[in-house]
Structures are given as C-alpha cells and as structure tokens.
Enzyme design. Structure first.
Site, short mmCIF file in Angstrom:
data_model
loop_
_atom_site.label_atom_id
_atom_site.label_comp_id
_atom_site.label_asym_id
_atom_site.label_seq_id
_atom_site.Cartn_x
_atom_site.Cartn_y
_atom_site.Cartn_z
N GLU A 194 40.83 34.27 40.01
CA GLU A 194 39.99 34.30 38.82
C GLU A 194 40.04 32.99 38.03
O GLU A 194 40.34 32.99 36.82
CB GLU A 194 40.39 35.48 37.92
CG GLU A 194 40.19 36.84 38.58
CD GLU A 194 40.54 38.01 37.68
OE1 GLU A 194 41.09 37.79 36.57
OE2 GLU A 194 40.24 39.17 38.07
N GLU A 322 39.89 42.80 44.07
CA GLU A 322 40.36 43.72 43.03
C GLU A 322 39.23 44.65 42.64
O GLU A 322 38.10 44.20 42.40
CB GLU A 322 40.84 42.97 41.78
CG GLU A 322 42.13 42.20 41.95
CD GLU A 322 42.60 41.56 40.64
OE1 GLU A 322 42.16 42.03 39.56
OE2 GLU A 322 43.41 40.62 40.71
#
Length: 401
Positions: A194, A322
């Site tokens: 991320e 995720e």
C-alpha cells in the site's frame, strides 16, 4: 412424492459433486505456475498472518528484536497455526513483514539475523504444508518528516529523499533475496505494501491520489526493488514479484489507471497486487451498513470487471492480497458477501487473500472501528465463523466459477 424426489435428487447430487470437487481441489498442494496468470490462479484461497510480523513501532532506530511479533496483541506464531490454516482450505499464506525496527547496522542497513531467521522459520513452516507464501515490506512506508528519525522509505519528489528511500528498499530486498535465493516459486516477493503519501505531506491526502507524478515515484521504487531481486542470483532470476499501485487499491480505478507497471528484465513475472475491502461501507466504514444488497453487488461487479479487462485479459496476473468484511454482528450477511466476492474473484482468475487481525466484536473489537477482521482464533486453534470460511472455500475452489 416420487415426482418431488426426481426434482430434488439431481440437485442434491450436483451439490454433492461440487462439494467433492471443491474438496479435492483445496486439498491439492500449491503448484507454481508457468505464467503470471497461472501462478495467481493456482494460489487458490489465501490467508494473512495479520498484525504479527508486520507489527511496528515508529520513532526509534534501535533494533527492537523479536518482541515486535506480539506488540499488537497477537500470540507468537506456531507451526500448528500454519497447519490449522492449511487444513481449513487455505492454499496461500501472506506473511506481512516490517523491517525498519530490525536494523542492527545503520550504515549498511543490515537486518537483525535473528529477525530474518524468524521470518524464514514461518516461511518454511508454510512451505512444508505445500503452500504458496508471500512476503513483503509492510509498515516501512513513512511520511517525509519521519525519514530523519526512522529507517524506511517515503514518497517524495525530492531527489535526496528518493535516493534514501531507494537505498532502503534495495538494501532490504537484497538481504531477503539472498536469504531465499534457493526457494522456488512457492515463494513470492511483494515489493511494497500500500505505498502512499503518509499523512498527506506530499499530495494532501494519504489515501487518495490520481496524480501521475506520485504514481511514477512508486514505479521507480518498485523498479529499484525488482532489479535488486533479479541481481541476487539463484532462483530470484525467475521469481514472481507482486507490485501494487497507490495505496494498493484495486477498487479505485481512477487511481489504478494512473499507475504504470515497473519494467522487469524477465517477461511475465510481475503480478498486480491489489487490496479491496469492498463494498467499503459494508466491509469497513459504516457500522450501520450491515446488509449486503444489490448496490453492493454492483460495486463488486465493477471492481472485478475492471481488473479482468485491464489486467487479466491482457495476460497480467492479479492477486487480491487483502480483503475482508468487518464483523458487525452480521454473520449471515457476511456469508452472502463472501459467496459473491470470492465467486466473482474465482471467475476472474484472481485469488483472494483474507485479511485476519484476530479481532471480532465478541472478543472485544470495536464494532464501529471497521477493523474487526478476525477469523482464526490463534489462542485456541478454532475458527470464529466456520460458515463464513466454508463459503470462501466453496467459491474459491468451485468448478462452476
């Protein structure tokens, strides 16, 4: 009655056959793929060892040692935990790892050998279970202002910060790649997690940007990591590498469309890494949004349609690294969500890796936080929501998707 049985029996038999086929598929070990599409598809259903080796503590350059594994409230990982996860039908495990609290020599950015050995131990346990394993650089992304007091990297347009960041990223990946040089493609490297403008110091918004210039910094950092991995020798020359766009977002096509995949010296070894806690209000933010409805389905349709058209159909593998829907005391609605989400992903050829931070409403998690992503109870080796896990398993290995 006979007429009714003639109608019902074929349906029951079909369901039994489907269940049997799914069981056979989930029990088979992971087989590395020949292409990025095949590697991703073969991963099946995945599980994250969340809030564990990724647990971090900013503010010091002192080596924190092995204690960080439990500082976010998780018990120490055991081999039995990995066995339990595999037995439940998970064929892939993602092991998020933060490294900046484990530097023992600042000038050379040398990683604590005890920390590296601990990471290796958990990787080895998973590979012994014939699983695919993903390891990464997780919470080492800093704000620009944090770079003075911490090891790590930050998104910046300043050349000195960029060079400092690339040095950190390259140094960490050089050591990881050397440690795992003899591991085949049961092991996947995810170069960043991320990547984003922490605290919004560069762009004004940590979690959202469509600025091409900042996307290009991410690509530049990823190319530094990839070239380091390839140069490390051994089986790293052919290793599959996962690469994320801004904030790892898979649900925001406006951001992802501005991201450019990095260059690689070998062909078809890059896999797009995405995260999508979607639909966001149901899966994360709004504690009052507890029902999975048609509007939610449409959002997921758009998400997977975009990923398929722009990556899968172009021969680029995608991993949903995720995903989860936070516990809001709405298990039956989450089961509906799981069937739809994981079914769409399987149809698109995208494996889903469930985020698990071991937090539920029942064990003290805040229902309003959006962070109750507990599935496996690591303290007593049981599953909090067995029906929810079974829905994920069913869809991930169904022959009909």
């Amino acid at each position: 009655m006979k007429k009714l049985l003639k109608t019902i029996l074929p349906l029951l038999m079909g369901a039994a056959l489907l269940s049997s086929a799914a069981a056979d598929s989930r029990n088979e070990g992971f087989v590395p793929g020949r292409t990025s599409l095949e590697q991703a598809a073969n991963m099946g259903l995945g599980w994250n060892l969340g809030n564990t080796l990724d647990a971090a503590n900013l503010g010091s350059k002192t080596n924190s040692g092995l204690t960080t594994e439990t500082i976010w409230g998780q018990p120490k990982t055991t081999q039995q935990m990995i066995k339990d996860v595999r037995a439940a039908g998970f064929k892939t495990i993602r092991v998020p790892v933060s490294w900046h609290n484990h530097i023992v020599k600042g000038k050379t950015l040398t990683i604590d050998p005890k920390w590296m050995a601990r990471v290796k131990q958990i990787v080895d346990w998973a590979i012994e279970e014939d699983m695919c394993v993903i390891i990464n650089i997780h919470h080492d992304n800093l704000s620009i202002s944090q770079m003075k007091a911490n090891y790590g990297f930050a998104l910046s347009y300043n050349e000195k910060i960029k060079e400092q960041s690339k040095l950190y990223i390259s140094s960490v990946w050089a050591q990881i790649a050397e440690t795992f040089a003899d591991y085949d493609n049961h092991l996947v490297f995810e170069v960043l997690n991320e990547p984003r403008d922490i605290s919004g110091e560069l762009t004004g918004n940590e979690w959202w940007s469509t600025e091409k210039k900042v996307m290009d910094v991410i690509t530049e950092y990823e190319e530094a990591a990839i070239s380091t991995i390839r140069a490390a020798g051994g089986k790293n020359a052919d290793r599959f590498v996962m690469v994320p766009g801004y904030a790892g977002s898979g649900a925001a096509s406006a951001m992802l469309s501005q991201y450019t995949l990095p260059q690689d010296s070998v062909s078809d070894r890059l896999i797009l890494s995405t995260h999508a806690y979607s639909p966001y209000n149901f899966a994360m933010s709004d504690s009052k949004d507890t029902t999975f409805d048609e509007d939610d389905q449409k959002q997921l349709d758009e998400l997977f349609s975009y990923l398929k058209a722009n990556y899968i159909d172009k021969g680029i593998g995608v991993v949903m690294g995720e995903a989860s829907a936070s516990d809001k005391n709405n298990t039956q609605e989450r089961i509906k969500w799981a069937h739809y989400y994981f079914g769409l992903a399987k149809s698109a050829g995208i494996p889903v890796v469930l985020w698990d931070n071991n937090s539920t409403v029942a064990n003290g998690g805040n229902i309003n936080s959006g962070e109750c992503h507990g599935y496996y109870n690591r303290r007593n080796s049981s599953w909090y929501f067995p029906e929810l896990i079974e829905a994920m398993v069913e869809e991930s290995y169904s022959e009909n998707n």
